[in-house]
Design a protein around this motif. Sequence first.
Motif, PDB file in Angstrom:
ATOM      1  N   PRO A  38       0.783  -1.152   0.262  1.00 52.21           N
ATOM      2  CA  PRO A  38       0.220   0.079   0.169  1.00 52.21           C
ATOM      3  C   PRO A  38       0.869   1.302  -0.065  1.00 52.21           C
ATOM      4  O   PRO A  38       1.931   1.361   0.459  1.00 52.21           O
ATOM      5  CB  PRO A  38      -0.841  -0.142   1.276  1.00 52.21           C
ATOM      6  N   VAL A  39       0.083   2.319  -0.494  1.00 50.99           N
ATOM      7  CA  VAL A  39       0.914   3.712  -0.662  1.00 50.99           C
ATOM      8  C   VAL A  39      -0.043   4.763  -0.212  1.00 50.99           C
ATOM      9  O   VAL A  39      -1.382   4.450  -0.360  1.00 50.99           O
ATOM     10  CB  VAL A  39       1.659   4.089  -2.085  1.00 50.99           C
ATOM     11  N   THR A  40       0.652   5.890   0.101  1.00 55.52           N
ATOM     12  CA  THR A  40      -0.355   6.867   0.773  1.00 55.52           C
ATOM     13  C   THR A  40      -0.072   8.125  -0.280  1.00 55.52           C
ATOM     14  O   THR A  40       1.209   8.304  -0.950  1.00 55.52           O
ATOM     15  CB  THR A  40      -0.120   7.447   2.089  1.00 55.52           C
ATOM     16  N   ALA A  41      -0.781   9.208  -0.339  1.00 56.37           N
ATOM     17  CA  ALA A  41      -0.321  10.603  -0.848  1.00 56.37           C
ATOM     18  C   ALA A  41       1.258  10.901  -0.596  1.00 56.37           C
ATOM     19  O   ALA A  41       2.049  11.329  -1.287  1.00 56.37           O
ATOM     20  CB  ALA A  41      -1.258  11.505  -0.645  1.00 56.37           C
ATOM     21  N   GLY A  42       1.449  10.736   0.683  1.00 51.50           N
ATOM     22  CA  GLY A  42       2.935  11.087   1.052  1.00 51.50           C
ATOM     23  C   GLY A  42       3.707  10.278   0.317  1.00 51.50           C
ATOM     24  O   GLY A  42       5.029  10.859   0.313  1.00 51.50           O
ATOM     25  N   ASP A  43       3.789   9.122   0.259  1.00 49.89           N
ATOM     26  CA  ASP A  43       4.611   8.222  -0.617  1.00 49.89           C
ATOM     27  C   ASP A  43       4.848   8.700  -1.759  1.00 49.89           C
ATOM     28  O   ASP A  43       6.063   8.656  -2.627  1.00 49.89           O
ATOM     29  CB  ASP A  43       4.397   6.902  -0.628  1.00 49.89           C
ATOM     30  N   VAL A  44       3.815   9.238  -2.482  1.00 50.86           N
ATOM     31  CA  VAL A  44       3.755   9.234  -3.909  1.00 50.86           C
ATOM     32  C   VAL A  44       4.357  10.745  -4.260  1.00 50.86           C
ATOM     33  O   VAL A  44       4.907  11.117  -5.394  1.00 50.86           O
ATOM     34  CB  VAL A  44       2.336   9.267  -4.587  1.00 50.86           C
ATOM     35  N   ARG A  45       3.937  11.834  -3.462  1.00 49.93           N
ATOM     36  CA  ARG A  45       4.094  13.118  -3.777  1.00 49.93           C
ATOM     37  C   ARG A  45       5.844  13.345  -4.118  1.00 49.93           C
ATOM     38  O   ARG A  45       5.888  14.295  -5.160  1.00 49.93           O
ATOM     39  CB  ARG A  45       3.764  14.107  -2.452  1.00 49.93           C
ATOM     40  N   PRO A  46       6.657  12.852  -3.253  1.00 47.59           N
ATOM     41  CA  PRO A  46       7.975  13.209  -3.968  1.00 47.59           C
ATOM     42  C   PRO A  46       8.519  12.729  -5.258  1.00 47.59           C
ATOM     43  O   PRO A  46       9.363  13.365  -5.861  1.00 47.59           O
ATOM     44  CB  PRO A  46       8.986  12.419  -2.875  1.00 47.59           C
TER      45      PRO A  46
END
Length: 191
Positions: A38-46
């Motif tokens: 699973p990922v979150t927006a915080g993982d994807v943003r960078p």
Amino acid sequence: MALTFEVDPAFDRALRDGITALWVDVTNAGGAVGFVAPVTAGDVRPELVKHLSAMVDGRTRLVVGRDEHGTVAATAFLTHNAHRLMRHWIGLYTVMVHPRHQGKGYGRELMGAAADAARAIDGIDAVRLTCRGGTGADRFYASCGYKEVGRIPNAIRVAEDDYRDDIIMLLPLFRQDLPESDTTPRGNPAI
């Protein structure tokens, strides 16, 4: 309803948030777009910030597809090759269609829009992409005209005991087929 595609849209907070949400949803549905769920927006943003920086620098172009409500439903990033001897092809990355829109032909439309955007760039002869083995993505890309031109076995580790091939595929933009692999020397052999 069909998606509406746009190349190099004006970038604002809504588009940023829409791409982030799309990336999270695609990954968490099992999509092979650079992460393992699973990922979150915080993982994807960078990672999105890296794409955005390249867009600002003129190294990357964005193809975005929106649904009838204007929601970001599909993306593909075209990235110029920085190597001076390889500037005649462009890379295609982060190809995504939202899970709720899959199976409707939108992926094929996205690939067509990306190829059209690449054709519009002077000096680009081909589009290159890579995909994760074991997902079926290579069959989809082949159905869109791409040909497998290379494979690196076990190059992608998605879990401690789960390795996948990195499949390299190419779409010639102005000729119908790729020649078979050729090891014949080119140019002046004295050089």
